[in-house]
Design a protein around this motif. Structure first.
Motif, PDB file in Angstrom:
ATOM      1  N   ALA A  82       2.336  -3.012   7.497  1.00 53.45           N
ATOM      2  CA  ALA A  82       1.038  -2.549   7.982  1.00 53.45           C
ATOM      3  C   ALA A  82       0.757  -3.289   9.289  1.00 53.45           C
ATOM      4  O   ALA A  82       0.977  -4.494   9.381  1.00 53.45           O
ATOM      5  CB  ALA A  82      -0.044  -2.815   6.943  1.00 53.45           C
ATOM      6  N   ARG A 115      -2.275   3.561   2.331  1.00 51.61           N
ATOM      7  CA  ARG A 115      -1.835   3.777   3.723  1.00 51.61           C
ATOM      8  C   ARG A 115      -2.471   5.054   4.263  1.00 51.61           C
ATOM      9  O   ARG A 115      -2.939   5.089   5.397  1.00 51.61           O
ATOM     10  CB  ARG A 115      -0.312   3.897   3.807  1.00 51.61           C
ATOM     11  CG  ARG A 115       0.484   2.671   3.465  1.00 51.61           C
ATOM     12  CD  ARG A 115       0.558   1.632   4.508  1.00 51.61           C
ATOM     13  NE  ARG A 115       0.966   2.051   5.811  1.00 51.61           N
ATOM     14  CZ  ARG A 115       1.751   1.351   6.599  1.00 51.61           C
ATOM     15  NH1 ARG A 115       2.268   0.222   6.177  1.00 51.61           N
ATOM     16  NH2 ARG A 115       2.018   1.753   7.808  1.00 51.61           N
ATOM     17  N   HIS A 116      -2.485   6.094   3.453  1.00 48.92           N
ATOM     18  CA  HIS A 116      -3.066   7.369   3.885  1.00 48.92           C
ATOM     19  C   HIS A 116      -4.565   7.243   4.160  1.00 48.92           C
ATOM     20  O   HIS A 116      -5.070   7.787   5.141  1.00 48.92           O
ATOM     21  CB  HIS A 116      -2.810   8.448   2.836  1.00 48.92           C
ATOM     22  CG  HIS A 116      -3.491   9.738   3.150  1.00 48.92           C
ATOM     23  ND1 HIS A 116      -3.097  10.533   4.202  1.00 48.92           N
ATOM     24  CD2 HIS A 116      -4.545  10.358   2.585  1.00 48.92           C
ATOM     25  CE1 HIS A 116      -3.891  11.598   4.266  1.00 48.92           C
ATOM     26  NE2 HIS A 116      -4.777  11.503   3.290  1.00 48.92           N
ATOM     27  N   GLU A 150      -1.840  -4.340  11.175  1.00 48.51           N
ATOM     28  CA  GLU A 150      -2.827  -5.392  11.395  1.00 48.51           C
ATOM     29  C   GLU A 150      -3.044  -6.175  10.093  1.00 48.51           C
ATOM     30  O   GLU A 150      -2.856  -5.632   9.013  1.00 48.51           O
ATOM     31  CB  GLU A 150      -4.181  -4.817  11.843  1.00 48.51           C
ATOM     32  CG  GLU A 150      -4.167  -4.147  13.191  1.00 48.51           C
ATOM     33  CD  GLU A 150      -3.931  -2.655  13.093  1.00 48.51           C
ATOM     34  OE1 GLU A 150      -3.952  -2.111  11.974  1.00 48.51           O
ATOM     35  OE2 GLU A 150      -3.690  -2.032  14.137  1.00 48.51           O
ATOM     36  N   ARG A 197      -2.660   9.686   9.716  1.00 47.75           N
ATOM     37  CA  ARG A 197      -1.663  10.262  10.629  1.00 47.75           C
ATOM     38  C   ARG A 197      -0.346   9.494  10.679  1.00 47.75           C
ATOM     39  O   ARG A 197       0.549   9.878  11.430  1.00 47.75           O
ATOM     40  CB  ARG A 197      -2.260  10.376  12.023  1.00 47.75           C
ATOM     41  CG  ARG A 197      -3.347  11.418  12.070  1.00 47.75           C
ATOM     42  CD  ARG A 197      -3.746  11.727  13.492  1.00 47.75           C
ATOM     43  NE  ARG A 197      -4.689  12.822  13.507  1.00 47.75           N
ATOM     44  CZ  ARG A 197      -5.960  12.699  13.812  1.00 47.75           C
ATOM     45  NH1 ARG A 197      -6.448  11.526  14.147  1.00 47.75           N
ATOM     46  NH2 ARG A 197      -6.750  13.740  13.804  1.00 47.75           N
ATOM     47  N   VAL A 198      -0.211   8.414   9.915  1.00 47.28           N
ATOM     48  CA  VAL A 198       1.058   7.692   9.904  1.00 47.28           C
ATOM     49  C   VAL A 198       1.806   7.862   8.589  1.00 47.28           C
ATOM     50  O   VAL A 198       2.797   7.192   8.348  1.00 47.28           O
ATOM     51  CB  VAL A 198       0.901   6.182  10.239  1.00 47.28           C
ATOM     52  CG1 VAL A 198       0.299   5.977  11.604  1.00 47.28           C
ATOM     53  CG2 VAL A 198       0.109   5.470   9.171  1.00 47.28           C
ATOM     54  N   ASN A 238      -6.210   4.550   5.090  1.00 44.66           N
ATOM     55  CA  ASN A 238      -6.428   3.753   6.296  1.00 44.66           C
ATOM     56  C   ASN A 238      -5.913   4.422   7.562  1.00 44.66           C
ATOM     57  O   ASN A 238      -6.497   4.253   8.628  1.00 44.66           O
ATOM     58  CB  ASN A 238      -5.772   2.375   6.153  1.00 44.66           C
ATOM     59  CG  ASN A 238      -6.544   1.485   5.205  1.00 44.66           C
ATOM     60  OD1 ASN A 238      -7.757   1.547   5.134  1.00 44.66           O
ATOM     61  ND2 ASN A 238      -5.830   0.670   4.456  1.00 44.66           N
ATOM     62  N   ARG A 239      -4.803   5.137   7.467  1.00 44.66           N
ATOM     63  CA  ARG A 239      -4.180   5.759   8.640  1.00 44.66           C
ATOM     64  C   ARG A 239      -3.505   7.069   8.241  1.00 44.66           C
ATOM     65  O   ARG A 239      -2.286   7.147   8.118  1.00 44.66           O
ATOM     66  CB  ARG A 239      -3.120   4.836   9.231  1.00 44.66           C
ATOM     67  CG  ARG A 239      -3.622   3.531   9.765  1.00 44.66           C
ATOM     68  CD  ARG A 239      -3.921   3.671  11.253  1.00 44.66           C
ATOM     69  NE  ARG A 239      -4.624   2.529  11.765  1.00 44.66           N
ATOM     70  CZ  ARG A 239      -4.057   1.401  12.165  1.00 44.66           C
ATOM     71  NH1 ARG A 239      -2.767   1.243  12.095  1.00 44.66           N
ATOM     72  NH2 ARG A 239      -4.802   0.421  12.628  1.00 44.66           N
ATOM     73  N   PHE A 284      -5.233  -4.477   7.572  1.00 43.71           N
ATOM     74  CA  PHE A 284      -4.556  -3.322   6.977  1.00 43.71           C
ATOM     75  C   PHE A 284      -3.622  -3.795   5.869  1.00 43.71           C
ATOM     76  O   PHE A 284      -3.589  -3.244   4.772  1.00 43.71           O
ATOM     77  CB  PHE A 284      -3.814  -2.590   8.079  1.00 43.71           C
ATOM     78  CG  PHE A 284      -3.346  -1.206   7.746  1.00 43.71           C
ATOM     79  CD1 PHE A 284      -3.454  -0.651   6.483  1.00 43.71           C
ATOM     80  CD2 PHE A 284      -2.773  -0.429   8.734  1.00 43.71           C
ATOM     81  CE1 PHE A 284      -3.010   0.628   6.203  1.00 43.71           C
ATOM     82  CE2 PHE A 284      -2.323   0.855   8.474  1.00 43.71           C
ATOM     83  CZ  PHE A 284      -2.444   1.372   7.207  1.00 43.71           C
TER      84      PHE A 284
END
Length: 110
Positions: free
Chosen positions: A73, A17-18, A75, A23-24, A20-21, A78
């Motif tokens: 996730a 997750r980190h 999408e 900031r989330v 790919n994104r 993702f």
């Protein structure tokens, strides 16, 4: 986070997750909503002592941490990325461990 996400699968989902994104996952104020949501889905909103769980309960709790990190996730690509990382089976070492504590670094290592 290192005391909550302790199985190889949970740490892998968190790291994917980190990647790919970034900031989330985490901000200067702490865990962001998707991570807090995974924690609350697995552990509830009250206090509890993670190290006092029986091994079977601890493993099930680790999997409840993984499920929302994959399933929520935003999408399809993702979700596939996180699921692929979590479900990967290494030909030499096998699948990632579901066991609580399987991704914890032994004390004394830096």
């Amino acid at each position: 986070m290192g005391t909550v996400f302790t199985s190889e699968r949970a740490v892998t989902a968190l790291l994917r997750r980190h990647v790919n994104r970034p900031r989330v996952v985490l901000s200067h104020d702490g865990a962001l909503p998707v991570i807090r949501g995974a924690f609350e889905a697995a552990c509830g909103t009250g206090r509890f002592l993670i190290d006092r769980l029986d091994p079977a309960g601890a493993e099930a709790r680790q999997e409840r941490l993984v499920d929302p990190l994959v399933g929520q996730a935003p999408e399809p690509w993702f979700r596939r990325s996180v699921a692929t990382a979590v479900d990967r089976v290494d030909p030499e070492h096998g699948a990632l461990s579901r066991a609580a504590g399987s991704s914890v670094r032994p004390s004394g290592l830096s």
